[in-house]
Scaffold this motif. Structure first.
Motif, PDB file in Angstrom:
ATOM      1  N   ARG A  46       2.546  30.036   7.539  1.00  0.00           N
ATOM      2  CA  ARG A  46       3.193  28.905   6.875  1.00  0.00           C
ATOM      3  C   ARG A  46       3.531  29.252   5.434  1.00  0.00           C
ATOM      4  NH1 ARG A  46      -0.742  24.434   7.272  1.00  0.00           N
ATOM      5  NH2 ARG A  46      -2.127  26.051   6.519  1.00  0.00           N
ATOM      6  N   GLN A  77       3.963  22.837   1.995  1.00  0.00           N
ATOM      7  CA  GLN A  77       3.567  23.821   3.016  1.00  0.00           C
ATOM      8  C   GLN A  77       3.489  23.088   4.349  1.00  0.00           C
ATOM      9  OE1 GLN A  77      -0.401  25.477   2.816  1.00  0.00           O
ATOM     10  NE2 GLN A  77       0.325  27.395   3.672  1.00  0.00           N
ATOM     11  N   PRO A  78       4.239  23.549   5.351  1.00  0.00           N
ATOM     12  CA  PRO A  78       4.260  22.843   6.634  1.00  0.00           C
ATOM     13  C   PRO A  78       3.024  23.138   7.489  1.00  0.00           C
ATOM     14  CG  PRO A  78       5.623  24.798   6.752  1.00  0.00           C
ATOM     15  CD  PRO A  78       5.126  24.709   5.326  1.00  0.00           C
ATOM     16  N   PRO A  79       2.782  22.288   8.496  1.00  0.00           N
ATOM     17  CA  PRO A  79       1.719  22.591   9.462  1.00  0.00           C
ATOM     18  C   PRO A  79       2.158  23.727  10.389  1.00  0.00           C
ATOM     19  CG  PRO A  79       2.886  20.611  10.109  1.00  0.00           C
ATOM     20  CD  PRO A  79       3.447  21.025   8.778  1.00  0.00           C
ATOM     21  N   GLU A  80       1.330  24.088  11.358  1.00  0.00           N
ATOM     22  CA  GLU A  80       1.644  25.198  12.262  1.00  0.00           C
ATOM     23  C   GLU A  80       2.781  24.883  13.223  1.00  0.00           C
ATOM     24  OE1 GLU A  80      -1.932  26.520  14.184  1.00  0.00           O
ATOM     25  OE2 GLU A  80      -2.868  27.049  12.282  1.00  0.00           O
ATOM     26  N   THR A  81       3.005  23.612  13.505  1.00  0.00           N
ATOM     27  CA  THR A  81       4.151  23.211  14.324  1.00  0.00           C
ATOM     28  C   THR A  81       4.902  22.126  13.568  1.00  0.00           C
ATOM     29  OG1 THR A  81       2.844  21.589  15.546  1.00  0.00           O
ATOM     30  CG2 THR A  81       3.075  23.763  16.541  1.00  0.00           C
TER      31      THR A  81
END
Length: 172
Positions: free
Chosen positions: A105, A129-133
Motif C-alpha cells: 500500500r 494510505q489505502p487498505p489492502e483491497t
C-alpha cells in the motif's frame, strides 16, 4: 565524556540534513492491480491468457503518470497492450464495481477510470494510505458494448501510477 557526546550529537545534527537532501529518492513501494472483474494481468496470472512475465507479477504494471497504455509503458509487459490476445470479456451493467488487490500500500492521490480515452470516473483519496483491497463503483453513463476500461492508481508522493485494463461488455 559528556563533552564528546555533545560534540557527536552536534556533528550528527549538522550532517543529517545533508544526507536527507543528497540521498536518492526511493521508488514507490506500492503494487496493485484490478482483481475483479479480471483485469488483463489478473487473467495472465490465472493462466487464462498466455502473457509472458506479467504472469508472475500482475501487481507490477507501474509507469509514469498520464499514460494511456495497459502495460504502463513497460516493454516486458507489452502483451497487455495487445487487443488481439483473446482477453476474457466480462458482461457488466451500466455501472460496475472494480476491486483492486494491493500487495503493497502507498499514499494515493486519485483512482481514475477511462473508456475510449475519456475519463468516466475519478476517486480522490487525498494522499491517504489505502487498505489492502479497494473497491470503486463506476457508472458508465450511456456507454454500451464491448469496451476496454483503463484503471489508473495515481500514487501521491511519486511521479508514478499503476495501470490495469479490464475488457467488459457494457449492457451485455
Amino acid at each position: 565524556m559528556n563533552r564528546k557526546r555533545r560534540l557527536a550529537l552536534a556533528i550528527g545534527a549538522g550532517i543529517a540534513p545533508l544526507l536527507v537532501v543528497t540521498m536518492p529518492a526511493s521508488p514507490a513501494s506500492a503494487h496493485g492491480y484490478v482483481s475483479t472483474p479480471p483485469s488483463r494481468q489478473a487473467q495472465c496470472a490465472a493462466g487464462t491468457v498466455e502473457c509472458g512475465p506479467i504472469k508472475w507479477e500482475p501487481q507490477s504494471v507501474e509507469g509514469p503518470k498520464g499514460l494511456a497504455s495497459c502495460s504502463g509503458g513497460n516493454s516486458q509487459f507489452a502483451d497487455l497492450d495487445d487487443d488481439s490476445k483473446g482477453w476474457q470479456v466480462t458482461p457488466v451493467g451500466s455501472s460496475q464495481t472494480f476491486n483492486w488487490k494491493l500487495t503493497a500500500r502507498h499514499s494515493t492521490s486519485t483512482w481514475q477510470y477511462f473508456v475510449g480515452g475519456r475519463k468516466v470516473a475519478e476517486f480522490d483519496d487525498g494522499g491517504a494510505q489505502p487498505p489492502e483491497t479497494v473497491s470503486h463503483t463506476v457508472n458508465f453513463g450511456g456507454i454500451t458494448g464491448k469496451q476496454k476500461v483503463l484503471a489508473v492508481w495515481n500514487i501521491a508522493d511519486t511521479a508514478n501510477a499503476f495501470y490495469a485494463c479490464i475488457d467488459v461488455n457494457i449492457g451485455g
